[in-house]
Design an enzyme around this catalytic site. Structure first.
Site, PDB file in Angstrom:
ATOM      1  N   LYS A 205       0.854  -1.191   0.000  1.00  0.00           N
ATOM      2  CA  LYS A 205       0.000   0.000   0.000  1.00  0.00           C
ATOM      3  C   LYS A 205       0.887   1.237   0.000  1.00  0.00           C
ATOM      4  O   LYS A 205       1.781   1.379   0.847  1.00  0.00           O
ATOM      5  CB  LYS A 205      -0.848  -0.039   1.270  1.00  0.00           C
ATOM      6  CG  LYS A 205      -2.211   0.568   1.132  1.00  0.00           C
ATOM      7  CD  LYS A 205      -2.985   0.256   2.407  1.00  0.00           C
ATOM      8  CE  LYS A 205      -4.320   0.926   2.425  1.00  0.00           C
ATOM      9  NZ  LYS A 205      -4.926   0.864   3.754  1.00  0.00           N
TER      10      LYS A 205
HETATM   11  C1  E4P Z   1      -8.289   1.183   4.196  1.00  0.00           C
HETATM   12  O1  E4P Z   1      -7.552   0.790   3.326  1.00  0.00           O
HETATM   13  C2  E4P Z   1      -8.228   2.542   4.745  1.00  0.00           C
HETATM   14  O2  E4P Z   1      -6.981   2.806   5.305  1.00  0.00           O
HETATM   15  C3  E4P Z   1      -9.342   2.709   5.752  1.00  0.00           C
HETATM   16  O3  E4P Z   1     -10.552   2.263   5.166  1.00  0.00           O
HETATM   17  C4  E4P Z   1      -9.487   4.129   6.265  1.00  0.00           C
HETATM   18  O4  E4P Z   1     -10.638   4.217   7.066  1.00  0.00           O
HETATM   19  P1  E4P Z   1     -10.925   5.445   8.028  1.00  0.00           P
HETATM   20  O5  E4P Z   1     -11.143   6.665   7.196  1.00  0.00           O
HETATM   21  O6  E4P Z   1     -12.160   5.052   8.782  1.00  0.00           O
HETATM   22  O7  E4P Z   1      -9.718   5.599   8.917  1.00  0.00           O
END
Ligand code: E4P
Length: 216
Positions: free
Chosen positions: A83
């Site tokens: 990522k």
């Molecule tokens: C997933 O890949 C993201 O990092 C996550 O969904 C972010 O979610 P949030 O905005 O609730 O922190």
């Protein structure tokens, strides 16, 4: 639409995996902090539990650092997806890792142009953050629709991984908008099966069954 689970909690992953509904996992540094676990250790365990893609995020902000970390993360297991933030450095790292055959997820996507760049850089997934846009009174779902249109216009194969999902309504809207994947917090995934009329109907069927005095 594939379901990824947005968590680094092993117990939750194990429980949900038993349903056969889990196609992959996404983690981020905040979720790792919440788990209280060692990053490499917990990601290694998740990869052994879930055969689908497991996103693990780099911390470096420069391309060279992202490449070093990305290659290390990719070495953990064959189902790791590296990522990377959608920054100029992240896009360069994405191209290099893609060319090496490493799966990538470009995260923190808040605009259709960023998603267009991610696709052109060869990303396996792009992660538009719906909830964080909604928090700013911007329609996060419109972003999913726009990315879907752009990707379909040009036949991009990058998968739209809807992220920052906060509710069952978000999940339904993502499916209607044609997101390829939704990454869902465990609590929201469990809430998808709930309906007041299901509970009410079941209670009434069970009461009637009791009255028959029969057994199966
Ligand atoms: C997933 O890949 C993201 O990092 C996550 O969904 C972010 O979610 P949030 O905005 O609730 O922190």
């Amino acid at each position: 639409m594939k379901f990824f689970i947005d968590t680094a909690e092993i117990a939750e992953i194990r429980e949900l995996a038993e349903t056969g509904l889990v196609d992959g996992i996404t983690t981020n540094p905040s979720l790792i902090k919440q788990s209280g676990r060692d990053f490499i250790e917990v990601v290694t365990e998740i990869c052994a539990l879930i055969p689908g893609p497991v996103s693990a995020e780099v911390i470096a902000t420069d391309t060279a650092g992202m490449l070093t970390e990305g290659r290390r993360l990719a070495g953990i297991a064959s189902n790791i997806t590296v990522k990377l933030p959608i920054t100029w450095d992240g896009l360069k790292a994405c191209r290099a890792l893609t060319d090496e055959g490493i799966a990538t997820n470009l995260t923190l996507c808040f605009s259709a142009n960023q998603a267009l760049l991610a696709a052109k850089a060869g990303a396996s997934f792009v992660s538009p953050f719906i909830g964080r846009l909604d928090d700013l009174q911007v329609d996060g779902m419109e972003l999913i629709h726009n990315i879907r249109t752009i990707y379909d216009n040009y036949g991009f194969e990058t998968e739209i991984l809807a992220a920052s999902i906060r509710s069952a309504a978000h999940v339904e809207a993502c499916a209607l908008a044609g997101a390829d994947v939704a990454t869902i917090p465990p609590k929201v995934l469990k809430s998808l099966s709930q309906h007041m009329l299901t509970d009410k109907g079941l209670a009434s069927f069970l009461a009637d069954w009791d009255a028959t005095g029969q057994k199966i």
